[in-house]
Structures are given as structure tokens and as C-alpha cells.
Enzyme design. Structure first.
Site, PDB file in Angstrom:
ATOM      1  N   LYS A  23      62.258   8.731 -59.831  1.00  0.00           N
ATOM      2  CA  LYS A  23      62.401   8.369 -58.407  1.00  0.00           C
ATOM      3  C   LYS A  23      63.804   7.841 -58.120  1.00  0.00           C
ATOM      4  CE  LYS A  23      59.608   5.015 -56.585  1.00  0.00           C
ATOM      5  NZ  LYS A  23      60.303   4.116 -55.638  1.00  0.00           N
ATOM      6  N   ARG A 119      60.357  -6.540 -46.110  1.00  0.00           N
ATOM      7  CA  ARG A 119      61.150  -6.787 -47.332  1.00  0.00           C
ATOM      8  C   ARG A 119      62.556  -7.298 -46.987  1.00  0.00           C
ATOM      9  NH1 ARG A 119      60.236  -1.731 -51.224  1.00  0.00           N
ATOM     10  NH2 ARG A 119      61.416  -3.083 -52.626  1.00  0.00           N
ATOM     11  N   SER A 164      70.071  -6.534 -58.310  1.00  0.00           N
ATOM     12  CA  SER A 164      69.518  -5.431 -57.518  1.00  0.00           C
ATOM     13  C   SER A 164      70.399  -4.195 -57.608  1.00  0.00           C
ATOM     14  CB  SER A 164      69.374  -5.860 -56.051  1.00  0.00           C
ATOM     15  OG  SER A 164      69.060  -4.727 -55.268  1.00  0.00           O
ATOM     16  N   GLN A 166      69.785  -1.606 -55.999  1.00  0.00           N
ATOM     17  CA  GLN A 166      69.871  -1.059 -54.644  1.00  0.00           C
ATOM     18  C   GLN A 166      71.054  -1.662 -53.892  1.00  0.00           C
ATOM     19  OE1 GLN A 166      66.016  -1.470 -52.823  1.00  0.00           O
ATOM     20  NE2 GLN A 166      65.051  -0.122 -54.309  1.00  0.00           N
ATOM     21  N   ASP A 311      59.745  -2.982 -62.487  1.00  0.00           N
ATOM     22  CA  ASP A 311      58.706  -2.200 -61.809  1.00  0.00           C
ATOM     23  C   ASP A 311      57.448  -2.057 -62.671  1.00  0.00           C
ATOM     24  OD1 ASP A 311      60.350  -1.915 -59.633  1.00  0.00           O
ATOM     25  OD2 ASP A 311      60.994   0.119 -60.130  1.00  0.00           O
TER      26      ASP A 311
HETATM   27  C1  S3P Z   1      65.539   0.775 -57.609  1.00  0.00           C
HETATM   28  C2  S3P Z   1      65.903  -0.495 -57.920  1.00  0.00           C
HETATM   29  C3  S3P Z   1      64.949  -1.586 -58.101  1.00  0.00           C
HETATM   30  C4  S3P Z   1      63.532  -1.060 -58.330  1.00  0.00           C
HETATM   31  C5  S3P Z   1      63.174   0.009 -57.332  1.00  0.00           C
HETATM   32  C6  S3P Z   1      64.130   1.177 -57.449  1.00  0.00           C
HETATM   33  C7  S3P Z   1      66.607   1.784 -57.455  1.00  0.00           C
HETATM   34  O1  S3P Z   1      64.943  -2.389 -56.943  1.00  0.00           O
HETATM   35  O2  S3P Z   1      62.611  -2.125 -58.270  1.00  0.00           O
HETATM   36  O3  S3P Z   1      61.860   0.479 -57.561  1.00  0.00           O
HETATM   37  O4  S3P Z   1      66.321   3.002 -57.482  1.00  0.00           O
HETATM   38  O5  S3P Z   1      67.764   1.389 -57.296  1.00  0.00           O
HETATM   39  P1  S3P Z   1      66.050  -3.547 -56.737  1.00  0.00           P
HETATM   40  O6  S3P Z   1      67.358  -2.915 -56.906  1.00  0.00           O
HETATM   41  O7  S3P Z   1      65.841  -4.059 -55.335  1.00  0.00           O
HETATM   42  O8  S3P Z   1      65.728  -4.576 -57.762  1.00  0.00           O
END
Ligand code: S3P
Length: 424
Positions: A23, A119, A164, A166, A311
């Protein structure tokens, strides 16, 4: 909303399963392809609803995605839709798009479903504003986000305290259009797919063990092969790990070190774990993982191990219930910011199966007895709780009902059928 009744015990099995595309890598492959001008190919995309949200969002911006082909005018040719873009349940879609759009001249509103709309998004604001990016969040720090309309985008150096991927990725995408290089320093130990790809295309490098520097410039159209998702394979690994004698083999999995904490945890608890690198894609090592069940015991999980298994921590609670002794998870307050409050949801899940679990502000303690009863699990509309519940059901003493079971489609639409196939 469909309830699903699952009956254990499944018993021992030996199976080989190819899991869906990763993903995190799928989101990134689509974003990279969409930012580049021209035709890119993305193979092995994850089939889940979150990836469909990214595809639909990019199509709203003027990118054409047909099968494996992504055709884009390049990020400078994206057009802003008048209507808000709906990111569904997908935090990765919203945060990554916020990064790209915040430093673009077009202005877009990003919305999501009730879970995504609760969120935290404020964490994006300071890093993106440091670049000259434009982003506003609602008064309570959540979506809808209004992003973009930047007039001057400049190189910046920022430090973030939240682990994070993200947020780090959002900053790095935004920094690609700055006038000079930008650096983001962040805690170590979590997924670095974006940084591996930026390095591979010459648009960045690690300037310290925790700081990544982005070199601005355009991205080339490319071919991306998405590897199997370790966060999906984890449900199969766990199902084998809790059943002495069971063996699961999963080929083609991303072995990005920031994703492998759960394998370390299974190994530490007493399962037999083998990972063999067979190739690489997008800078990630790829390989075959085999997990064999054993007599498991409780362990303590904190620090870097939390970052690389975040996760999978709901699933750790299930494995811990089938182990002997106490498993403690701490340093994991981020679990409260996911698709549900995953500390509360995990505590409710195990208690509904008469498991012993106590919450902490930053994690939970599970008292493992080797047994769980039947019961009804409230998924809190969270795919990872639903799938962890299905793993619990494989050994539970009575029927387990998973409410809103189809929420698993957020990451893995064929999940329950694959679980059933382990014994056929
Ligand atoms: C992800 C980063 C994680 C993870 C999410 C997917 C990504 O979140 O929990 O399912 O693809 O960058 P965070 O970066 O907010 O910790």
C-alpha cells in the site's frame, strides 16, 4: 455493514501465498508517476480502496490512469478541480497530496470520510509553511484541508519530532519545486520508501542518519514494480506463528527494514522466521519470508521496534494473547491517531474475546494465556482491527463475529478468502 461469523480452530497448515501489492509503495509509485511529465508504468498496484482513492484523486487533477499506465502532464500541468477531492479513508492519500499541492500554484480542498476527518493534520503545517507552502486545516486541526496557491517556494531546513513517513514524504514532495535544496530531520527507524526512490532518481540523499536532503527538480517518467505488502502478509505470518507446526511462505515481499519490526517481534516471541532477499525494486530489497509456528512467550516492545511495526501492533495483541506471559507495548501513542484509536480498539477487541489486556496511554499490556473465547468484535471501521480479529478467530474456542467485516477492503479486498484458503 456486514457481520462475518468465523469459526476456529483452523489447526495446522502449510501454504504459499502471494500477497497484494504494498500500500505505501503503491501510493508513492502513483504520486511519483503523476508528478512526472509523460507516461509511466506501475505494475502490481495494491487492490485496496485506499489506492483507489489515490487514483481517483490524481484523475481529478488531470492525470490519466488506465490499468498499469499513468499519463501525466507533469505536476506543473495539473489543474485544480472546483469540487473538493475526496481522499476516502486514506491518510496517505491526503497527506502526500497536501505536500505536493501546498507548494503548487493551484488551490484544492481535500476531504475524507469521518475517520480520516478526525485524524491530526496540524503536523503538516509547520514543515510545509517553512517551504512557502500554503495549507490550512480546520480549527480542530483536521480535514478539510485547503492546500495550494503558493507564490514563492524556497528551500528550508526543518526538524520534526513525530515519526511519520507521511509528514516526511509530504515535505519532500513539496520541496521538489523549491528554488534550493531542503532538508528534513526526523526520528529514525521507520519506512523510507520515498527517500530510496528520490535517491535512485538523483533528487536527494541522506545528509545524516536521520536527515534527508531533497534536490529540487523534475522527476522522470519511470517503470515501478510494486512489491508484496509486508503489512498484509503479517496476518498470514501471525496465523502461522500462533499454530505450532504451521508454515506460511510469502514470496515477493518488500523487505524495507523500516517495515520488518513485526518479523523481529515474532522471532523474539519464539516463532521460526526466515527472510531471504531475492531481488530489489524501487530501492527496496524484495524477498521470500517463511514463518513457522512455535510455542510463543511474551516480550516487551518499545522504541525503534514500535516505529517499524506500528501498523502491525493490533495484530501483536492477538499473537500475545496466544503466547504465554505478558507482552508490553509502549512508546506507541501514535496508535491513537490511526484509522481508529487503535489502543482503545485493540483493548475492546481482546476483551470481547475474554482476553487479558490493560491499556496504557502509549500502548497496552497483554496477559497471554494461550486461549481466546468466541465473541463479537467491534472493528471501529478499521481494516487492521477487522483483519487482526480474523486471525484471533482461527484459534478461538468459539465463533467470532467481525462487525463491518468488509472494511478489510481498505487494504485487502480478498483477505477473508485468502485466510480460508490456508487450510484447503
Ligand atoms: C504510511 C505511514 C505510516 C503508516 C501508514 C502508511 C505511509 O503512517 O501507519 O499506514 O505509507 O507513509 P505515519 O507516517 O502517519 O506514521
Amino acid at each position: 455493514m456486514t457481520d462475518l461469523a468465523l469459526s476456529g480452530p483452523g489447526g495446522s497448515f502449510k501454504a504459499t501465498v502471494t500477497v497484494p501489492g504494498d500500500k505505501s509503495v503503491s501510493h508513492r509509485a502513483l504520486m511519483f508517476a503523476a508528478m512526472a511529465e509523460g507516461d509511466s508504468i506501475v505494475t502490481g498496484l495494491g487492490p485496496g480502496e485506499d489506492i483507489a482513492s489515490t487514483i481517483a484523486a490524481l484523475e481529478c487533477l488531470g492525470v490519466t490512469i488506465i490499468g498499469e499506465q499513468v499519463r501525466s502532464p507533469g505536476v506543473k500541468g495539473w489543474h485544480g478541480p472546483r469540487e473538493p477531492i475526496d481522499c476516502g479513508n486514506s491518510g496517505t492519500t491526503m497527506r502526500q497530496l497536501a505536500g505536493i499541492l501546498s507548494t503548487s500554484p493551484i488551490q484544492v480542498t481535500l476531504t475524507g470520510d469521518p475517520s480520516l476527518s478526525s485524524r491530526p493534520m496540524t503536523r503538516l503545517v509547520a514543515p510545509l509553511e517553512a517551504l512557502g507552502g500554503v495549507i490550512s486545516v480546520s480549527p480542530d486541526g483536521t480535514a478539510p484541508l485547503v492546500v495550494g496557491g503558493a507564490t514563492s517556494v524556497h528551500g528550508a531546513s526543518v526538524s520534526i519530532s513525530v515519526a511519520s513517513a507521511q509528514v516526511r514524504t509530504a515535505f519532500e514532495y513539496g520541496a521538489l519545486v523549491a528554488d534550493t535544496a531542503s532538508t528534513i530531520d526526523s526520528p529514525a527507524g521507520f519506512r523510507d520508501h520515498t527517500e530510496r526512490w528520490l535517491t535512485a532518481v538523483g533528487r536527494g540523499h541522506w545528509s545524516s542518519p536521520t536527515a534527508f536532503t531533497v534536490e529540487p527538480g523534475s522527476l522522470p517518467p519511470a517503470r515501478y514494480e510494486v512489491p508484496g505488502d509486508p503489512s498484509s502478509a503479517a496476518y498470514l505470518w501471525a496465523t502461522a506463528a500462533i499454530e505450532p507446526g504451521a508454515v506460511i511462505t510469502t514470496p515477493g515481499i518488500s523487505l524495507n527494514p523500516g517495515r520488518l519490526g513485526f518479523l523481529q517481534i515474532l522471532d523474539d516471541m519464539g516463532a521460526i522466521v526466515h527472510a531471504e532477499v531475492t531481488g530489489s525494486t524501487g530501492g527496496d530489497p524484495v524477498g521470500t519470508v517463511t514463518v513457522e509456528g512455535g510455542d510463543l512467550h511474551g516480550i516487551s516492545i518499545d522504541g525503534d521496534l514500535v516505529a517499524s511495526s506500528l501498523d502491525e501492533l493490533p495484530l501483536v495483541a492477538v499473537v500475545a494473547a496466544y503466547a504465554e506471559g505478558i507482552t508490553s507495548v509502549s512508546d506507541a501513542a501514535e496508535l491513537r491517531t490511526k484509522e481508529s484509536d487503535r489502543i482503545d480498539a485493540v483493548v475492546a477487541m481482546l476483551r470481547s474475546l475474554e482476553g487479558g489486556i490493560e491499556p496504557r496511554p502509549d500502548g497496552f499490556d497483554v496477559v497471554g494465556t494461550g486461549f481466546l473465547a468466541g465473541g463479537t468484535i467491534d472493528t471501529a471501521s478499521d481494516h487492521r482491527i477487522a483483519m487482526a480479529g480474523a486471525v484471533a478467530a482461527t484459534k478461538a474456542l468459539d465463533t467470532v463475529i467481525i462487525t463491518d467485516a468488509e472494511v478489510a477492503s481498505v487494504s485487502w479486498p480478498g483477505f477473508y478468502a485468502t485466510m480460508e484458503s490456508l487450510w484447503s
